[in-house]
Design an enzyme around this catalytic site. Structure first.
Site, PDB file in Angstrom:
ATOM      1  N   GLU A 158       0.956  -1.076  -0.044  1.00 54.39           N
ATOM      2  CA  GLU A 158      -0.064   0.095   0.033  1.00 54.39           C
ATOM      3  C   GLU A 158       0.921   1.167  -0.090  1.00 54.39           C
ATOM      4  O   GLU A 158       2.405   1.230   0.215  1.00 54.39           O
ATOM      5  CB  GLU A 158      -0.769  -0.226   1.103  1.00 54.39           C
ATOM      6  CG  GLU A 158      -1.906  -1.184   1.102  1.00 54.39           C
ATOM      7  CD  GLU A 158      -3.099  -1.265   2.127  1.00 54.39           C
ATOM      8  OE1 GLU A 158      -4.164  -0.919   1.721  1.00 54.39           O
ATOM      9  OE2 GLU A 158      -2.832  -1.196   3.360  1.00 54.39           O
ATOM     10  N   HIS A 182      -9.333   9.741   3.345  1.00 52.48           N
ATOM     11  CA  HIS A 182      -8.654   8.808   2.451  1.00 52.48           C
ATOM     12  C   HIS A 182      -9.038   9.559   1.174  1.00 52.48           C
ATOM     13  O   HIS A 182     -10.025   9.596   0.744  1.00 52.48           O
ATOM     14  CB  HIS A 182      -9.627   7.462   2.713  1.00 52.48           C
ATOM     15  CG  HIS A 182      -8.776   6.258   2.013  1.00 52.48           C
ATOM     16  ND1 HIS A 182      -8.884   6.056   0.648  1.00 52.48           N
ATOM     17  CD2 HIS A 182      -8.237   5.350   2.598  1.00 52.48           C
ATOM     18  CE1 HIS A 182      -8.303   4.858   0.539  1.00 52.48           C
ATOM     19  NE2 HIS A 182      -7.696   4.369   1.699  1.00 52.48           N
ATOM     20  N   ARG A 241      -1.127   8.956   2.107  1.00 61.09           N
ATOM     21  CA  ARG A 241      -2.282   9.278   1.834  1.00 61.09           C
ATOM     22  C   ARG A 241      -2.694  10.817   1.811  1.00 61.09           C
ATOM     23  O   ARG A 241      -3.314  11.235   0.943  1.00 61.09           O
ATOM     24  CB  ARG A 241      -3.245   8.686   3.032  1.00 61.09           C
ATOM     25  CG  ARG A 241      -3.558   7.486   2.831  1.00 61.09           C
ATOM     26  CD  ARG A 241      -4.688   6.706   3.825  1.00 61.09           C
ATOM     27  NE  ARG A 241      -4.609   5.301   3.568  1.00 61.09           N
ATOM     28  CZ  ARG A 241      -5.231   4.304   4.257  1.00 61.09           C
ATOM     29  NH1 ARG A 241      -5.596   4.965   5.421  1.00 61.09           N
ATOM     30  NH2 ARG A 241      -5.171   3.274   3.957  1.00 61.09           N
ATOM     31  N   HIS A 252     -11.591   9.562   6.988  1.00 57.90           N
ATOM     32  CA  HIS A 252     -11.542   8.047   7.139  1.00 57.90           C
ATOM     33  C   HIS A 252     -10.934   7.843   8.399  1.00 57.90           C
ATOM     34  O   HIS A 252     -11.258   6.599   8.985  1.00 57.90           O
ATOM     35  CB  HIS A 252     -10.443   7.618   6.100  1.00 57.90           C
ATOM     36  CG  HIS A 252     -10.080   6.343   6.134  1.00 57.90           C
ATOM     37  ND1 HIS A 252     -11.209   5.023   5.861  1.00 57.90           N
ATOM     38  CD2 HIS A 252      -9.025   5.518   6.318  1.00 57.90           C
ATOM     39  CE1 HIS A 252     -10.463   4.025   5.848  1.00 57.90           C
ATOM     40  NE2 HIS A 252      -9.251   4.128   5.977  1.00 57.90           N
ATOM     41  N   ARG A 306      -1.494   8.648   9.062  1.00 54.25           N
ATOM     42  CA  ARG A 306      -1.053   7.354   9.218  1.00 54.25           C
ATOM     43  C   ARG A 306      -0.739   6.510   8.015  1.00 54.25           C
ATOM     44  O   ARG A 306      -1.234   6.597   6.864  1.00 54.25           O
ATOM     45  CB  ARG A 306      -2.593   6.637   9.966  1.00 54.25           C
ATOM     46  CG  ARG A 306      -2.499   5.090   9.889  1.00 54.25           C
ATOM     47  CD  ARG A 306      -3.758   4.439  10.386  1.00 54.25           C
ATOM     48  NE  ARG A 306      -4.830   4.723   9.901  1.00 54.25           N
ATOM     49  CZ  ARG A 306      -5.514   3.853   8.972  1.00 54.25           C
ATOM     50  NH1 ARG A 306      -4.926   2.530   8.863  1.00 54.25           N
ATOM     51  NH2 ARG A 306      -6.505   3.806   8.236  1.00 54.25           N
TER      52      ARG A 306
HETATM   53  C1  LIG Z   1     -13.731   1.355   5.510  1.00 54.64           C
HETATM   54  C2  LIG Z   1     -12.518   1.215   6.519  1.00 54.64           C
HETATM   55  C3  LIG Z   1     -11.527   0.319   5.953  1.00 54.64           C
HETATM   56  C4  LIG Z   1     -10.369   0.349   6.732  1.00 54.64           C
HETATM   57  N1  LIG Z   1      -9.529  -0.690   6.314  1.00 54.64           N
HETATM   58  C5  LIG Z   1      -8.202  -0.477   7.060  1.00 54.64           C
HETATM   59  C6  LIG Z   1      -7.209  -1.599   6.838  1.00 54.64           C
HETATM   60  O1  LIG Z   1      -7.143  -2.366   5.738  1.00 54.64           O
HETATM   61  N2  LIG Z   1      -6.384  -1.634   7.679  1.00 54.64           N
HETATM   62  C7  LIG Z   1      -6.249  -1.021   8.849  1.00 54.64           C
HETATM   63  O2  LIG Z   1      -5.214  -1.232   9.374  1.00 54.64           O
HETATM   64  N3  LIG Z   1      -7.251  -0.139   9.256  1.00 54.64           N
HETATM   65  C8  LIG Z   1      -8.422  -0.050   8.334  1.00 54.64           C
HETATM   66  N4  LIG Z   1      -9.322   0.735   8.659  1.00 54.64           N
HETATM   67  C9  LIG Z   1      -9.082   1.564  10.038  1.00 54.64           C
HETATM   68  C10 LIG Z   1      -9.601   0.544  11.154  1.00 54.64           C
HETATM   69  O3  LIG Z   1     -10.194  -0.459  10.781  1.00 54.64           O
HETATM   70  C11 LIG Z   1     -10.003   1.126  12.447  1.00 54.64           C
HETATM   71  O4  LIG Z   1      -9.183   2.103  12.570  1.00 54.64           O
HETATM   72  C12 LIG Z   1     -10.008   0.042  13.375  1.00 54.64           C
HETATM   73  O5  LIG Z   1     -10.690  -1.091  12.935  1.00 54.64           O
HETATM   74  C13 LIG Z   1     -10.613   0.722  14.646  1.00 54.64           C
HETATM   75  O6  LIG Z   1     -10.931  -0.201  15.652  1.00 54.64           O
HETATM   76  P1  LIG Z   1     -11.365   0.207  17.118  1.00 54.64           P
HETATM   77  O7  LIG Z   1     -11.473  -1.323  17.872  1.00 54.64           O
HETATM   78  O8  LIG Z   1     -10.606   1.132  17.739  1.00 54.64           O
HETATM   79  O9  LIG Z   1     -12.765   0.739  17.006  1.00 54.64           O
HETATM   80  P2  LIG Z   1     -14.145  -0.019  15.980  1.00 54.64           P
HETATM   81  O10 LIG Z   1     -13.562  -1.241  15.522  1.00 54.64           O
HETATM   82  O11 LIG Z   1     -14.596   1.050  15.327  1.00 54.64           O
HETATM   83  O12 LIG Z   1     -15.012  -0.293  17.222  1.00 54.64           O
HETATM   84  C14 LIG Z   1     -15.559   0.605  18.056  1.00 54.64           C
HETATM   85  C15 LIG Z   1     -16.589   0.014  19.005  1.00 54.64           C
HETATM   86  O13 LIG Z   1     -17.089   0.935  20.115  1.00 54.64           O
HETATM   87  C16 LIG Z   1     -18.364   0.879  20.251  1.00 54.64           C
HETATM   88  N5  LIG Z   1     -18.827   2.199  20.749  1.00 54.64           N
HETATM   89  C17 LIG Z   1     -18.543   3.693  20.075  1.00 54.64           C
HETATM   90  N6  LIG Z   1     -19.177   4.441  21.368  1.00 54.64           N
HETATM   91  C18 LIG Z   1     -19.643   3.659  22.160  1.00 54.64           C
HETATM   92  C19 LIG Z   1     -20.603   3.985  23.088  1.00 54.64           C
HETATM   93  N7  LIG Z   1     -20.957   5.409  23.581  1.00 54.64           N
HETATM   94  N8  LIG Z   1     -21.118   3.081  24.017  1.00 54.64           N
HETATM   95  C20 LIG Z   1     -20.749   1.982  23.929  1.00 54.64           C
HETATM   96  N9  LIG Z   1     -19.982   1.349  22.765  1.00 54.64           N
HETATM   97  C21 LIG Z   1     -19.510   2.430  22.021  1.00 54.64           C
HETATM   98  C22 LIG Z   1     -18.830   0.595  18.886  1.00 54.64           C
HETATM   99  O14 LIG Z   1     -20.187   0.193  19.253  1.00 54.64           O
HETATM  100  C23 LIG Z   1     -17.685  -0.549  18.245  1.00 54.64           C
HETATM  101  O15 LIG Z   1     -18.057  -1.714  19.116  1.00 54.64           O
HETATM  102  C24 LIG Z   1     -10.323   1.028   7.873  1.00 54.64           C
HETATM  103  C25 LIG Z   1     -11.466   1.753   8.170  1.00 54.64           C
HETATM  104  C26 LIG Z   1     -12.669   1.719   7.390  1.00 54.64           C
HETATM  105  C27 LIG Z   1     -13.800   2.611   7.905  1.00 54.64           C
END
Ligand SMILES: Cc1cc2nc3c(=O)[nH]c(=O)nc-3n(C[C@H](O)[C@H](O)[C@H](O)COP(=O)(O)OP(=O)(O)OC[C@H]3O[C@@H](n4cnc5c(N)ncnc54)[C@H](O)[C@@H]3O)c2cc1C
Length: 433
Positions: free
Chosen positions: A111, A225, A267, A328, A363
């Site tokens: 990437e 993004h 990016r 993003h 990032r």
């Molecule tokens: C379309 C897309 C493609 C991506 N592709 C990549 C990739 O290929 N590689 C990479 O490294 N990163 C990628 N990213 C970024 C990456 O997916 C995210 O940064 C990462 O998954 C975030 O993980 P997290 O556990 O911090 O949050 P999330 O996976 O977003 O989880 C957040 C959690 O918090 C909970 N939550 C939020 N607010 C509250 C509340 N008030 N009360 C209770 N629960 C709450 C939600 O319900 C959820 O369960 C991508 C992002 C997107 C949007």
């Protein structure tokens, strides 16, 4: 209602689920999601997860990450990320994540701004593969209780110590009492008009931090993004066309079919080049051209993107894809140390809501899931070794259902105000209440 656990985890993405799995089995854990557990950005991740290829590659991986982040990164955090990448990917494989394999090794892809192919992936559905495996393991752990559809809107605190959190579940106010709380509540895209993120991710962790005077860092570091699908009259989130499509050879063309940028630059550089090109040609998009790739390769390597575009009337084996930059990712967040500890005692933050300093100002692609893995595991290990010194405190909050709803509304206002200030001139990118 009152519920009790040793550890409370807010969020069921990669950060929350992996934290839960790394907490000792003799500690009780409650893990919460705002809506369905799978409605998280982790589930949407396409491209993959970065990983140092071997000992020798660690230095170059660190350098690529620092360069992409404009050297605003915390170098020690980046070194931790690279050093611990190999064992965490190996843990994921052991937990059941099936990465694509070629010639008896990972099918490493490329990437933007990576000097070498070092991204492991599961076709273009890496996030789903990671979520499904972690979720399955969490459901099978006796010490972990998962509760969906619970919106946390504040912490339970006293004298800068956290004793749990308060939220709404089934139209009732719940006090979740715990010795330790982990905020793993993801990104901020839900407060932007155009974002690839789940609409439910409205920066609640940031509003909660602001209300409780918890230290934040670099909140103006927001990533756009370069290549989200351009759609007129968009109703939901923007559909992402992963950077790995450019990694496999797709080219960016302006509306006059001329190339205008090296597609594999970081990016922010590519997104800015697209913005300039759109401005010059008075267009809302540019094109992503996959014509250098064989149709069958596209269908097998990028099934999610192929089908997602097809559903929207674009056959990417034959047509160019109209794309434009959108919000993003959030590099800033709740300031944490190398073990995920925030400025409030007994409170940790991991994943996208946290700021470990790994990403600097921009990032590097596929470093987000890895950050979620590496620093969640460190937080859990730290909790396992220190929790016996923590005494719980049973503090009752006074919220009624009505005042809780007001608080949720207020949180959105705080988030919008916080980012309006941080974004300066780009205010029109945010939703309004
Ligand atoms: C379309 C897309 C493609 C991506 N592709 C990549 C990739 O290929 N590689 C990479 O490294 N990163 C990628 N990213 C970024 C990456 O997916 C995210 O940064 C990462 O998954 C975030 O993980 P997290 O556990 O911090 O949050 P999330 O996976 O977003 O989880 C957040 C959690 O918090 C909970 N939550 C939020 N607010 C509250 C509340 N008030 N009360 C209770 N629960 C709450 C939600 O319900 C959820 O369960 C991508 C992002 C997107 C949007």
């Amino acid at each position: 209602m009152d519920m009790y656990s040793d550890v409370l985890i807010i969020g069921t993405g990669v950060a929350g689920l992996y934290s839960a799995l790394n907490i000792s089995s003799d500690l009780s854990v409650i893990i919460l999601s705002k809506s369905k557990a799978s409605e998280c950005d982790t589930y949407l991740a396409q491209g993959g997860i970065s990983k140092a290829l071997n000992e020798e590659d660690k230095k170059l991986f660190v350098l690529d990450t620092l360069k992409a982040g404009h050297f605003k990164n915390n170098k020690k955090s980046v070194e931790i990320l690279a050093n611990e990448s190999i064992e965490n990917i190996s843990n994921l494989s052991n937990l059941g994540v099936k990465f694509d394999i070629k010639n008896n090794t990972f099918d490493y892809t490329r990437e933007g701004a990576h000097s070498v192919n070092r991204i492991v992936h599961s076709s273009d559905k890496t996030g789903k593969a990671v979520f499904d495996a972690l979720f399955f393991n969490v459901l099978n752990k006796k010490n972990i209780e998962l509760i969906e559809s619970t919106c946390i809107f504040d912490l339970i605190t006293e004298n800068n110590h956290c004793f749990g959190a308060v939220g709404i579940h089934n139209s009732e106010v719940y006090n979740f009492h715990s010795k330790v709380t982990i905020l793993a509540c993801g990104g901020i895209g839900g407060i932007f008009k155009n974002s690839t993120n789940q609409k439910t991710l409205t920066a609640d962790g940031i509003s909660i931090a602001v209300k409780n005077h918890i230290e934040l860092k670099d909140i103006n570091y927001i990533q756009f993004h370069p290549t989200a699908l351009y759609e007129e009259n968009l109703l939901n989130r923007n559909f992402l066309i992963s950077e790995s499509v450019r990694g496999e050879g797709a080219k960016l063309l302006n509306i006059n079919n001329k190339r205008f940028v090296n597609e594999l630059l970081p990016r922010d550089v590519v997104a800015n080049a697209i913005y300039k090109e759109e401005f010059k040609s008075k267009s809302n998009y540019v094109y992503l051209d996959l014509s250098s790739m064989d149709g069958n390769f596209i269908k097998n390597r990028f099934p999610l993107i192929y089908n997602g575009c097809m559903e929207r009337g674009i056959d990417i084996t034959k047509e160019k894809i109209p794309v434009t930059p959108v919000q993003h990712y959030f590099m800033g967040g709740i300031k944490v140390d190398f073990n995920g500890k925030t400025s409030m005692n007994n409170l940790y933050a991991t994943g996208e809501i946290s700021n470990t300093g790994v990403h600097g100002a921009n990032r590097l692609a596929s470093n987000s899931l890895l950050e979620g893995l590496v620093f969640s595991r460190r937080a859990s290990k730290n909790i396992n070794s220190t929790i016996s010194n923590i005494l719980p405190k049973d503090i009752k909050t006074k919220f009624t259902f009505e005042t809780a709803l007001n608080e949720i509304h207020n949180n959105k206002r705080i988030a919008i105000e916080t980012f309006k200030t941080a974004l300066g001139g780009k205010k029109n990118e945010l939703v309004t209440l």
